[in-house]
Structures are given as structure tokens and as C-alpha cells.
Design a protein around this motif. Structure first.
Motif, PDB file in Angstrom:
ATOM      1  N   GLU A   1      -4.248   0.406  -0.820  1.00  0.00           N
ATOM      2  CA  GLU A   1      -3.305   1.421  -0.345  1.00  0.00           C
ATOM      3  C   GLU A   1      -3.309   1.554   1.178  1.00  0.00           C
TER       4      GLU A   1
ATOM      5  N   GLY B   1       0.818  -1.215   0.000  1.00  0.00           N
ATOM      6  CA  GLY B   1       0.000   0.000   0.000  1.00  0.00           C
ATOM      7  C   GLY B   1       0.845   1.255   0.000  1.00  0.00           C
TER       8      GLY B   1
ATOM      9  N   LEU C   1       2.442   1.778  -3.453  1.00  0.00           N
ATOM     10  CA  LEU C   1       1.494   2.278  -4.448  1.00  0.00           C
ATOM     11  C   LEU C   1       1.140   3.737  -4.200  1.00  0.00           C
ATOM     12  N   ARG C   2       0.984   4.125  -2.933  1.00  0.00           N
ATOM     13  CA  ARG C   2       0.704   5.532  -2.616  1.00  0.00           C
ATOM     14  C   ARG C   2       1.853   6.431  -3.068  1.00  0.00           C
TER      15      ARG C   2
ATOM     16  N   MET D   1      -6.610   9.196  -7.068  1.00  0.00           N
ATOM     17  CA  MET D   1      -6.928   7.792  -6.845  1.00  0.00           C
ATOM     18  C   MET D   1      -7.987   7.335  -7.850  1.00  0.00           C
TER      19      MET D   1
ATOM     20  N   ARG E   1       1.917   6.636  -6.855  1.00  0.00           N
ATOM     21  CA  ARG E   1       0.785   7.411  -7.386  1.00  0.00           C
ATOM     22  C   ARG E   1       1.039   8.899  -7.233  1.00  0.00           C
TER      23      ARG E   1
END
Length: 100
Positions: free
Chosen positions: A48, A18, A21-22, A30, A25
Motif C-alpha cells: 500500500e 498501493g 488497494l488503500r 489492514m 480497503r
């Protein structure tokens, strides 16, 4: 079918996934990330946040692709402990497996 409880190692791996990925990103929304990956925003939010600690492989592959992450990078990052030691199969540290 009864689902077995997650092990502490699986929960920790889910949290690392998570966080990865955060970070990847960044400022990207999102909603757009989820839609581009073909998953629901709720699913991405749960991954996430670590609430889905063991998401399906195709889900992670799609999200990683949208974020420009290789699956090798994802695998490497989620299989490190907080002290940077990589884990081997079945939750054992590489050094422990080699020493036995």
C-alpha cells in the motif's frame, strides 16, 4: 541472483497499485484484510505504501479478491498514467506504439 533496479514506470505503477488497494480497503482494518488474504500485515502495508512496487501475482490476486476487486480493474488502474492515458507493453504509451 542480482535484482535489477526498478524503472521509474515500475515505481509509479507500484504507487498506483498501493493507492488503489488503500481506496478499496476503505475503513476495513489492514490487519483483517491481510489475514483474510493470507498475507502478513507488513506485506500489505509495504504494498500500500509503494515499498513493494512489484508484488507477486498470487499476493495481489488474494488481496484483490478479499477487497472485491477484479483483476481486470486492478490491471486497468495500475496501467494508467497520471493523465489517464493507458500504457501498453514495455512502458510505452498506446499512441506511441501505434504511431511507430
Amino acid at each position: 541472483m542480482v535484482r535489477l533496479p526498478l524503472t521509474p514506470a515500475e515505481v509509479e505503477r507500484g504507487q498506483r497499485l498501493g493507492a488503489l488497494l488503500r481506496r478499496a480497503r476503505g475503513e476495513r482494518s489492514m490487519l483483517l484484510t491481510a489475514l483474510d488474504a493470507g498475507v502478513s500485515p507488513e506485506t500489505l502495508r509495504k504494498i500500500e505504501s509503494g515499498r513493494i512496487a512489484t508484488p507477486a501475482f498470487p499476493t495481489i490476486a488474494a488481496i484483490a479478491d478479499v477487497l472485491g476487486l477484479s483483476l481486470d480493474t486492478v490491471w486497468s488502474e495500475i496501467n494508467k498514467s497520471d493523465d489517464g492515458v493507458e500504457f501498453a507493453r514495455a512502458g510505452t504509451k498506446v499512441g506511441e506504439r501505434l504511431a511507430s
